[in-house]
Scaffold this motif. Structure first.
Motif, PDB file in Angstrom:
ATOM      1  N   VAL A   1       0.836  -1.101  -0.084  1.00  0.00           N
ATOM      2  CA  VAL A   1       0.028   0.002  -0.068  1.00  0.00           C
ATOM      3  C   VAL A   1       1.098   0.932   0.139  1.00  0.00           C
ATOM      4  N   ASP A   2       0.612   2.017  -0.235  1.00  0.00           N
ATOM      5  CA  ASP A   2       1.496   4.092  -0.762  1.00  0.00           C
ATOM      6  C   ASP A   2       1.004   4.281   0.748  1.00  0.00           C
ATOM      7  N   ALA A   3       1.690   5.151   1.425  1.00  0.00           N
ATOM      8  CA  ALA A   3       1.521   5.619   1.790  1.00  0.00           C
ATOM      9  C   ALA A   3       2.023   6.889   2.212  1.00  0.00           C
ATOM     10  N   THR A   4       1.621   8.302   1.431  1.00  0.00           N
ATOM     11  CA  THR A   4       1.550   9.187   1.683  1.00  0.00           C
ATOM     12  C   THR A   4       1.414  10.253   2.980  1.00  0.00           C
ATOM     13  N   VAL A   5       3.138  10.640   3.126  1.00  0.00           N
ATOM     14  CA  VAL A   5       2.284  11.567   4.422  1.00  0.00           C
ATOM     15  C   VAL A   5       3.096  12.438   4.788  1.00  0.00           C
ATOM     16  N   ALA A   6       2.743  14.034   5.003  1.00  0.00           N
ATOM     17  CA  ALA A   6       3.596  14.739   5.361  1.00  0.00           C
ATOM     18  C   ALA A   6       4.641  15.157   6.173  1.00  0.00           C
ATOM     19  N   SER A   7       5.184  15.626   5.592  1.00  0.00           N
ATOM     20  CA  SER A   7       6.018  15.694   6.947  1.00  0.00           C
ATOM     21  C   SER A   7       6.570  16.687   7.420  1.00  0.00           C
TER      22      SER A   7
ATOM     23  N   GLN B   1      -3.008  19.178  -1.710  1.00  0.00           N
ATOM     24  CA  GLN B   1      -2.931  18.398  -3.788  1.00  0.00           C
ATOM     25  C   GLN B   1      -3.266  16.860  -4.330  1.00  0.00           C
ATOM     26  N   GLN B   2      -2.075  16.575  -3.441  1.00  0.00           N
ATOM     27  CA  GLN B   2      -2.135  14.568  -3.835  1.00  0.00           C
ATOM     28  C   GLN B   2      -3.252  13.955  -2.777  1.00  0.00           C
ATOM     29  N   ILE B   3      -3.887  14.115  -2.148  1.00  0.00           N
ATOM     30  CA  ILE B   3      -5.202  14.051  -1.126  1.00  0.00           C
ATOM     31  C   ILE B   3      -6.595  13.786  -1.995  1.00  0.00           C
ATOM     32  N   VAL B   4      -6.340  15.660  -2.712  1.00  0.00           N
ATOM     33  CA  VAL B   4      -7.697  15.115  -3.745  1.00  0.00           C
ATOM     34  C   VAL B   4      -7.305  14.726  -5.309  1.00  0.00           C
ATOM     35  N   ASN B   5      -5.908  15.060  -6.087  1.00  0.00           N
ATOM     36  CA  ASN B   5      -6.224  13.906  -7.013  1.00  0.00           C
ATOM     37  C   ASN B   5      -4.845  13.486  -7.435  1.00  0.00           C
ATOM     38  N   PRO B   6      -3.971  12.875  -6.903  1.00  0.00           N
ATOM     39  CA  PRO B   6      -4.538  11.184  -7.592  1.00  0.00           C
ATOM     40  C   PRO B   6      -5.169  11.237  -6.278  1.00  0.00           C
ATOM     41  N   GLY B   7      -5.403  11.093  -5.435  1.00  0.00           N
ATOM     42  CA  GLY B   7      -5.402  10.712  -3.772  1.00  0.00           C
ATOM     43  C   GLY B   7      -4.431   9.643  -3.396  1.00  0.00           C
ATOM     44  N   ILE B   8      -4.440  10.027  -1.978  1.00  0.00           N
ATOM     45  CA  ILE B   8      -3.761   9.423  -1.352  1.00  0.00           C
ATOM     46  C   ILE B   8      -4.295   7.649  -0.719  1.00  0.00           C
ATOM     47  N   PRO B   9      -4.195   6.481  -1.116  1.00  0.00           N
ATOM     48  CA  PRO B   9      -4.342   5.085  -0.310  1.00  0.00           C
ATOM     49  C   PRO B   9      -4.566   4.986   0.975  1.00  0.00           C
ATOM     50  N   PHE B  10      -3.267   5.299   2.031  1.00  0.00           N
ATOM     51  CA  PHE B  10      -2.846   4.910   3.215  1.00  0.00           C
ATOM     52  C   PHE B  10      -2.191   6.796   3.130  1.00  0.00           C
ATOM     53  N   SER B  11      -2.940   7.473   4.704  1.00  0.00           N
ATOM     54  CA  SER B  11      -1.907   7.842   5.801  1.00  0.00           C
ATOM     55  C   SER B  11      -2.389   8.574   6.445  1.00  0.00           C
ATOM     56  N   ALA B  12      -1.790   8.907   7.092  1.00  0.00           N
ATOM     57  CA  ALA B  12      -1.770  10.252   8.452  1.00  0.00           C
ATOM     58  C   ALA B  12      -2.493  11.464   8.684  1.00  0.00           C
ATOM     59  N   ARG B  13      -3.475  12.045   9.471  1.00  0.00           N
ATOM     60  CA  ARG B  13      -3.090  13.158   9.237  1.00  0.00           C
ATOM     61  C   ARG B  13      -4.053  13.737  10.352  1.00  0.00           C
ATOM     62  N   PHE B  14      -3.870  15.232  10.791  1.00  0.00           N
ATOM     63  CA  PHE B  14      -4.788  15.577  12.507  1.00  0.00           C
ATOM     64  C   PHE B  14      -5.473  16.449  11.948  1.00  0.00           C
TER      65      PHE B  14
END
Length: 531
Positions: free
Chosen positions: A367-373, A411-424
């Motif tokens: 699973v691709d997991a893009t996360v903000a640093s 930007q990516q969470i809207v398009n193309p989307g992020i399969p798995f991530s973490a946020r606050f």
């Protein structure tokens, strides 16, 4: 010259803190700006595009709403409106404006400004626009009266108006600088650049300067119609991590450090500093986006449930905040209506493996997991993702972690989307509807849009839609009961899975008074003073 004076004051404070010599600051040094160290992480200073924790601090200092959240974080007090009332079915709200209220240019706050502000907030279709969902008409019988009409009952509307994003804008000033409130505001509005250098509110402070990734500077509004703030100038200095913020605090370069984590706090030992630990309504969550273009394996509900069962929740709390945090059951935070006695998230590897085996995925997948640093509430999101990577490896799932800048993440969470991530997320007011309207699988919510890939996958939960409608028309004990039912549905959706609700560390120099955590504003700047 101001920079020289500021540096001299900091140097003197640093010497005093370090005990190298005894220093009595001269009068000019005592008039220095109050300095706050935090990661700015600002997406905009436009009141209707801004959506971040620092944005809340900024907007609540420079703008005022019709009402405000009281210090108890639960009740509502007058602000620009002296009184208000709702009709019996909560579909019409009438407000009377304070005749003394003026904007920072001295012009009166009038009903036309309220109407323009609310229409722009709705029509701009940006992140906070959901707060005006359901508003059908705004009438202004006279200069000091505003009537807001809704398409359906909304018992939380008064609470919504306490959010910083509902602060009233000087419509004439903003319009003359490119801002638009018309039905086509999403494309016609050109005000964002102007708002990066100017504020147009009635709050105790005005924007002085903003330099991205450097500093956000406030000065007292000399035309403020309320009690003048005790501190004339405040600077929020960019400081990306807890260690650097603590160092600034210890050296005297900062008066308040806002994102010191528990581990770092334990290393800060000085009689000149106050360190307090308080519970918060903030939380860190993981998200699944079945509609993201990068999904290699369909993230249907059973797969999402399996991944959620594989998370070591208590271990994540211990790893990220040294155990100084709480489990959270649903996207509605602990202590809000509907959260009593909810089932807390559970680690169950056998159940996770069983669910994956039933889908033929016992050998695992990636699973691709893009996360903000970024570090937020003392939690480094990239480090949290590494912990989750270890957890999911136990069920043969590989996380492909991709740290990016926060702006890129948005930007990516809207398009193309992020399969798995973490946020606050932090609350905007005390009320549970905001979490359903932002995180719930109801049509048009922020996460329904983005998790579904803008409608590529049908994630709408009709039961949540119906329950929310009932909750907004309810009163008394029925409100909490209905939101509890919604919370159970949101848990079952497994789109948003809270991982930790961190305690907050309030770290500041002893001469600073008025430091407190606020559910709507994070840190109310107007309450600060220097002893």
């Amino acid at each position: 010259m101001e920079g020289i004076l500021r540096n001299a004051a900091r140097a003197a404070a640093a010497c005093a803190t370090l005990g190298a010599l005894s220093v009595t600051l001269p009068a000019w040094a005592q008039e220095r700006p109050l300095v706050i160290a935090r990661n700015l992480e600002i997406n905009s200073l436009d009141p209707h595009r801004a959506f971040c924790d620092t944005c809340q601090i900024y907007l609540s200092a420079t703008y005022q709403g019709l009402v405000k959240l009281a210090a108890d974080d639960r009740s509502i007090e007058p602000s620009l409106a002296t009184e208000w009332k709702a009709n019996d079915n909560q579909t019409e709200f009438t407000f009377k404006l304070d005749p003394k209220a003026v904007f920072s240019d001295g012009s009166p706050v009038e009903a036309k400004d309220v109407k323009w502000t609310f229409e722009r907030l709705k029509n701009l279709q940006a992140d906070p626009s959901f707060m005006m969902k359901g508003v059908t008409a705004i009438e202004t019988p006279d200069d000091k009266t505003v009537v807001v009409k809704m398409e359906s009952p909304n018992s939380e509307f008064i609470g919504i108006l306490a959010a910083p994003y509902a602060g009233i804008i000087n419509s004439e000033v903003a319009s003359s600088n490119g801002a638009s409130a018309g039905a086509d505001a999403a494309t016609a509005d050109k005000g964002e650049t102007w708002f990066l250098a100017n504020s147009a509110g009635s709050g105790p402070y005005v924007l002085d300067t903003y330099r991205p990734d450097d500093e956000l500077r406030f000065r007292a509004n000399d035309k403020f119609w309320g009690a003048a703030p005790a501190v004339k100038e405040i600077v929020i200095d960019q400081s990306a991590d807890a260690v650097s913020q603590a160092q600034m605090l210890q050296s005297g370069a900062a008066d308040i450090a806002m994102q010191v984590d528990p581990d770092t706090a334990e290393t800060v030992a000085s009689p000149d500093l106050t360190i307090e630990t308080v519970p918060s309504y903030n939380y860190i969550y993981v998200s699944f986006s079945p509609g993201a273009a990068g999904n290699q394996t369909p993230l249907d509900r059973e797969v999402r449930q399996a991944l959620a069962y594989a998370v070591d929740y208590q271990g994540a709390i211990d790893f990220t905040v040294g155990g100084k945090g709480a489990l959270q059951a649903s996207p509605i935070p602990n202590g809000f209506p509907g959260t009593d006695d909810l089932p807390m998230p559970e680690e169950n590897l056998e159940k996770a493996k069983e669910l994956l085996a039933a889908k033929g995925l016992q050998d695992g997948f990636t699973v691709d997991a893009t996360v903000a640093s970024i570090n937020v509430y003392g939690v480094d999101l990239a480090l949290l993702m590494q912990k989750l990577q270890q957890d999911l490896a136990r069920i043969n799932v590989t996380l492909n972690i991709q740290p990016v800048a926060s702006a890129v993440w948005r930007q990516q969470i809207v398009n193309p989307g992020i399969p798995f991530s973490a946020r606050f997320y932090a609350p905007d007011y005390y009320g549970s509807a905001q979490y359903v309207q932002f995180f719930g699988m109801v049509p048009g919510s922020w996460w329904e849009r983005n998790a579904s890939g803008q409608g590529k996958v049908d994630l709408v939960n009709q039961k949540e839609v119906d329950l929310l409608q009932q909750a907004l028309a309810a009163s008394g004990d029925d409100v909490a009961r209905l939101y509890r039912e919604i919370a159970l549905e949101m848990i079952n959706d497994r789109i948003i899975v809270p991982v930790v609700s961190p305690n907050l560390i309030l770290a500041y120099r002893n001469e600073v008074a008025g430091v407190r955590y606020s559910a709507c504003c994070n840190l109310p700047l107007a309450e600060l003073s220097m002893k």
